[in-house]
Design a protein around this motif. Structure first.
Motif, PDB file in Angstrom:
ATOM      1  N   GLN A  17     -20.999   4.142   4.791  1.00  0.00           N
ATOM      2  CA  GLN A  17     -21.995   3.334   3.982  1.00  0.00           C
ATOM      3  C   GLN A  17     -22.864   2.348   4.732  1.00  0.00           C
ATOM      4  OE1 GLN A  17     -19.390   0.661   1.830  1.00  0.00           O
ATOM      5  NE2 GLN A  17     -18.944   2.296   0.231  1.00  0.00           N
ATOM      6  N   SER A  18     -22.676   1.687   5.724  1.00  0.00           N
ATOM      7  CA  SER A  18     -23.361   0.993   6.541  1.00  0.00           C
ATOM      8  C   SER A  18     -23.408   0.820   8.067  1.00  0.00           C
ATOM      9  CB  SER A  18     -23.791  -0.336   5.786  1.00  0.00           C
ATOM     10  OG  SER A  18     -22.599  -0.938   5.962  1.00  0.00           O
ATOM     11  N   VAL A  20     -24.525  -2.099  10.911  1.00  0.00           N
ATOM     12  CA  VAL A  20     -25.450  -3.116  11.153  1.00  0.00           C
ATOM     13  C   VAL A  20     -25.467  -3.588  12.641  1.00  0.00           C
ATOM     14  CG1 VAL A  20     -25.822  -4.002   8.929  1.00  0.00           C
ATOM     15  CG2 VAL A  20     -24.187  -5.036  10.475  1.00  0.00           C
ATOM     16  N   THR A  66     -28.836   8.687   8.402  1.00  0.00           N
ATOM     17  CA  THR A  66     -29.589   8.271   7.130  1.00  0.00           C
ATOM     18  C   THR A  66     -29.623   9.167   6.262  1.00  0.00           C
ATOM     19  OG1 THR A  66     -31.604   8.215   8.436  1.00  0.00           O
ATOM     20  CG2 THR A  66     -30.399   6.293   8.574  1.00  0.00           C
ATOM     21  N   VAL A  70     -26.111   6.739   4.876  1.00  0.00           N
ATOM     22  CA  VAL A  70     -25.932   5.510   5.532  1.00  0.00           C
ATOM     23  C   VAL A  70     -27.020   4.612   5.838  1.00  0.00           C
ATOM     24  CG1 VAL A  70     -24.777   4.786   7.571  1.00  0.00           C
ATOM     25  CG2 VAL A  70     -23.944   6.980   6.419  1.00  0.00           C
ATOM     26  N   LEU A  71     -26.851   3.437   5.535  1.00  0.00           N
ATOM     27  CA  LEU A  71     -27.718   2.366   5.769  1.00  0.00           C
ATOM     28  C   LEU A  71     -27.636   1.994   7.068  1.00  0.00           C
ATOM     29  CD1 LEU A  71     -30.075   0.653   4.674  1.00  0.00           C
ATOM     30  CD2 LEU A  71     -28.225  -1.007   3.811  1.00  0.00           C
ATOM     31  N   ARG A  73     -29.430  -0.892   9.519  1.00  0.00           N
ATOM     32  CA  ARG A  73     -29.933  -1.867   9.692  1.00  0.00           C
ATOM     33  C   ARG A  73     -29.646  -2.511  11.058  1.00  0.00           C
ATOM     34  NH1 ARG A  73     -28.902  -5.943   5.196  1.00  0.00           N
ATOM     35  NH2 ARG A  73     -26.810  -5.355   5.367  1.00  0.00           N
ATOM     36  N   GLU A 101     -34.042   3.644  10.595  1.00  0.00           N
ATOM     37  CA  GLU A 101     -33.613   2.280  10.659  1.00  0.00           C
ATOM     38  C   GLU A 101     -34.412   1.487   9.799  1.00  0.00           C
ATOM     39  OE1 GLU A 101     -32.074   0.613  14.291  1.00  0.00           O
ATOM     40  OE2 GLU A 101     -32.352   2.661  15.268  1.00  0.00           O
ATOM     41  N   ASP A 125     -19.569  -0.194   8.353  1.00  0.00           N
ATOM     42  CA  ASP A 125     -18.753  -0.268   7.160  1.00  0.00           C
ATOM     43  C   ASP A 125     -17.975  -1.681   6.883  1.00  0.00           C
ATOM     44  OD1 ASP A 125     -19.708   2.058   6.075  1.00  0.00           O
ATOM     45  OD2 ASP A 125     -17.767   3.229   7.107  1.00  0.00           O
TER      46      ASP A 125
END
Length: 174
Positions: A17-18, A20, A66, A70-71, A73, A101, A125
């Motif tokens: 999912q993510s 960061v 991405t 998938v995000l 950041r 990004e 995640d």
């Protein structure tokens, strides 16, 4: 923990999912950037039209991840006026954005009341934290990982606080 680019690539490819990334240093002395930083100081700038000349293989990996939804950041806490290194980083951040990004910049003076971890990190995640440990000269030393839910929650809260206050890249001028 020592980590190769291949190991990191496998790790970020496993994200569902993510991912960061919080960066808090005003300078880095990582091996793969020394030549580019020196060239930048001598006046070289990346050409937005020449995508083949951009930082590889990282940007290809970001684009791959991405594209799966998938995000990714990245937030950077920086001193002002910015260091030469941060100006260098800012000059090529358009490549990270082109790859997928999202990036924000937060002047350090706006982060004084935030509770932040002592090291840069990735949070995958919302569960796996990878702290990147650097020496006083900004050279990468090693990586520490934890899946401790309390640490992951603290890192997530810290990142979201920075993100909320951060200035989107296209609006932040150095």
């Amino acid at each position: 923990m020592s980590q190769s680019l291949t190991d990191f690539s496998d790790l970020i490819r496993s994200v569902q999912q993510s991912a960061v990334h919080l960066e808090m240093r005003d300078g880095y002395g990582v091996e793969n950037e020394i030549e580019g930083f020196a060239a930048w100081k001598d006046g070289h700038r990346l050409d937005p039209e020449d995508r083949a000349s951009w930082w590889r293989p990282w940007l290809d990996l970001v684009q791959e991840i991405t594209a799966k939804g998938v995000l990714i950041r990245r937030a950077r806490i920086i001193s002002e006026p910015v260091s030469d290194y941060i100006a260098y980083e800012h000059s090529f951040t358009f490549t990270n954005i082109a790859a997928g990004e999202q990036i924000r910049w937060l002047p350090r003076r706006h982060a004084s009341d935030l509770m932040l971890p002592g090291n840069d990190y990735w949070l995958f995640d919302g569960r796996l934290v990878q702290f990147n440990i650097f020496d006083g000269l900004g050279r990468w030393v090693h990586t520490d990982q934890t899946e401790d839910p309390a640490v992951a929650a603290q890192c997530e809260a810290a990142f979201e606080a920075v993100w909320e206050r951060g200035v989107p890249h296209e609006k932040y001028a150095v």
